[in-house]
Every structure is written in C-alpha cells, then in structure tokens.
Design a protein around this motif. Structure first.
Motif, PDB file in Angstrom:
ATOM      1  N   ILE A   1      60.557 -23.109  32.382  1.00 42.12           N
ATOM      2  CA  ILE A   1      59.114 -22.862  32.513  1.00 42.12           C
ATOM      3  C   ILE A   1      58.856 -21.698  33.460  1.00 42.12           C
TER       4      ILE A   1
ATOM      5  N   CYS B   1      59.781 -18.508  31.699  1.00 45.18           N
ATOM      6  CA  CYS B   1      58.796 -18.130  30.682  1.00 45.18           C
ATOM      7  C   CYS B   1      57.551 -17.515  31.318  1.00 45.18           C
TER       8      CYS B   1
ATOM      9  N   TRP C   1      61.724 -18.883  25.891  1.00 49.01           N
ATOM     10  CA  TRP C   1      61.960 -20.326  25.754  1.00 49.01           C
ATOM     11  C   TRP C   1      63.209 -20.624  24.928  1.00 49.01           C
TER      12      TRP C   1
END
Length: 297
Positions: free
Chosen positions: A79, A82, A208
């Motif tokens: 996360i 990203c 991702w």
C-alpha cells in the motif's frame, strides 16, 4: 420488406447479447471460481464438485491467511509503495510532459528522441542490477520508487492531452505574473484530471501487481510485497502449510479442515480484492483520458 429488416435487426441484437453474456461469463467465472473455493472447507473441497457456490461455507481460510503477520507487513509495504510510487511518478511524468509541450523549451529536439529511445532499448537485467546496487537502492524501500519516477509511454499520453489545453490560459497567466511552476500546479494539473486519473490507475495497478522488483532487489522479509507473498504461497506448498499450522493456534476446531489449496485460493482473493475495489472509482476517467488528447481538430 419492413418486417424482414426488423427481424434481421432483432436477431443481430440477440446475437450480440448472447455473445456479450458468454464473454462476461468467460471473464468473470475464473474469479468467481476462486472466490467460491476460498469460502469452502478445505477437506470438503478436495472431494471436488465445488464450481458455483460453496458446499461447506467457512471463513476459516481467510482467518488462516491473516493469522500470519507476514501478510499484514506485505500489505503495508505494498500500500505504501502504491501510494508513494503513484503520486511521485505521476507528478514527475506530468511535469516532464508539460515541459515538452512548451514551445520555448531549449534543446527540445534533443530531449524527445532521447526519451523515446528508453522505450525500446535497455541495458538488460544484470547491468540494471549492478546500477541498483551501485546507487545504494538494493534492499531499500526506495528501490520501488526511484526507478519508476518517470515513464516515457505515460509522458506521451499526458503531453498529448496537455497540447489540447488552450494556450490562451497559459499566456493570460504569464501576463498576470505567474511562474511556470504556478501555471503547472494551478492551471495545467487541474485541467488534466481525466488523463492523470487514467495514468494513475495504470501506475497503481502496475505497483500493486509487481513482484519481480521485490524478488530481485530486496532480501529483507520486511520489504516483501503482497504479490511476492502470493507467489510464495502458490509455488511453495510449505508456505501454505505454515499458514495452516499458524491458524491451528487461533482456530483449533477448524485446523483439521484447512488445506494448502483453499489457503492459496483465499490468498488470491485477498491480494486481488483491493485493486478491484479501487478500479470503479477511476473507471469513469478511463476512456475520457485516452480519447481527449487523441483527436485533433
């Protein structure tokens, strides 16, 4: 004659609907099959015949996946990768695209071919690894960010869009004393939201789904991404078995029903669901971002 033409048209429409439904089924069913398997008890799943809905529903497979702290750390790293990677790449690429669109840019004829060459030629994996190691990026979080700060392909798309923005806005801003940075941040970027959202979606999905950079350029388990974790679960039966063993301490009543196969399916859903959830929020910009810069008056 009129009735014949109407009949042909209806038949064609029905054929289109039928083919569309078939294509939807072909594309959606694999994901549905994985989801159904992930919600079925492992021992029961081994009997086969679980195709359209769970025969013995359970959430123990997901409990087994999240019982290992490794996947939570992998989620956090992915996360963070990203968010930081998408924002920085989008900003640097958009800034370069804006500079390319400016007619007063010096040495412009040199920059464009220089950028285009990077789309077709590279030094190869070994020289790239040596470069990463020489820059001190090996086994560092920044190995996920710095090499992807700029994309020549994305730059071409963004600058095509920016060329369609009225130059009178830029000229008016310069007359009012705005600098190039102020024009870029206050005028160009807000007007480029459709194409930026499209590129952001591409970049986000790329970050991702990436596992190769984590596999090649990191050694620390703390820097492992979720896709590399998924790869290990799928290719190494020992990893899936370890997840099942770890789950035995938290859900002992379900421990005997867990199998590596259903844990793999649950891991696939866990890794795919976040990006599937994000896509609809950016999908409305997708077609607009590609077409607006492609049509010339």
């Amino acid at each position: 004659m009129k009735k014949v033409s109407v009949t042909k048209k209806n038949a064609f429409d029905y054929l289109n609907i039928f083919l569309t439904v078939v294509m939807m089924f072909i594309m959606i069913y694999p994901l549905w099959y994985v989801l159904v398997g992930s919600l079925n008890e492992g021992q029961d799943y081994l009997r086969g015949g679980v195709y359209f809905w769970p025969r013995a529903f359970t959430l123990s497979n997901y409990q087994a996946v999240f019982s290992d702290q490794t996947i939570l750390q992998a989620f956090w790293i992915t996360i963070l990768k990203c968010i930081v990677g998408t924002v920085t790449s989008l900003f640097c690429t958009a800034m370069t695209a804006y500079a390319i669109t400016r007619p007063e840019l010096k040495f412009k004829k040199f920059y464009i071919p220089f950028i285009m060459v990077t789309m077709f030629f590279s030094g190869g994996l070994i020289p790239y690894f040596i470069l990463i190691n020489g820059l001190g990026l090996f086994d560092s979080f920044w190995v996920y960010i710095i090499p992807g700060l700029f994309s020549a392909y994305n730059m071409i798309i963004i600058q095509s869009f920016m060329r369609e923005i009225s130059q009178s806005l830029v000229e008016s801003a310069k007359i009012d004393g705005a600098s190039e940075y102020r024009i870029f941040l206050s005028i160009i970027l807000p007007l480029s939201k459709p194409v930026l959202a499209t590129i952001a979606l591409f970049t986000l999905v790329g970050h991702w789904n990436s596992y190769f950079d984590s596999m090649m350029y990191t050694n620390s388990q703390e820097l492992q991404t979720i896709q590399l974790f998924l790869k290990k679960v799928i290719t190494d039966p020992a990893v899936a078995s370890r997840l099942g063993s770890a789950a035995a301490t938290t859900i002992p009543e379900q421990a005997t029903k867990l199998t590596p196969q259903v844990i793999k399916l649950a891991t696939m859903i866990v890794t795919a669901l976040p990006i599937i959830t994000v896509y609809p929020f950016l999908q409305k910009y997708f077609a607009k971002g590609f077409t607006m810069g492609a049509v010339k008056e």
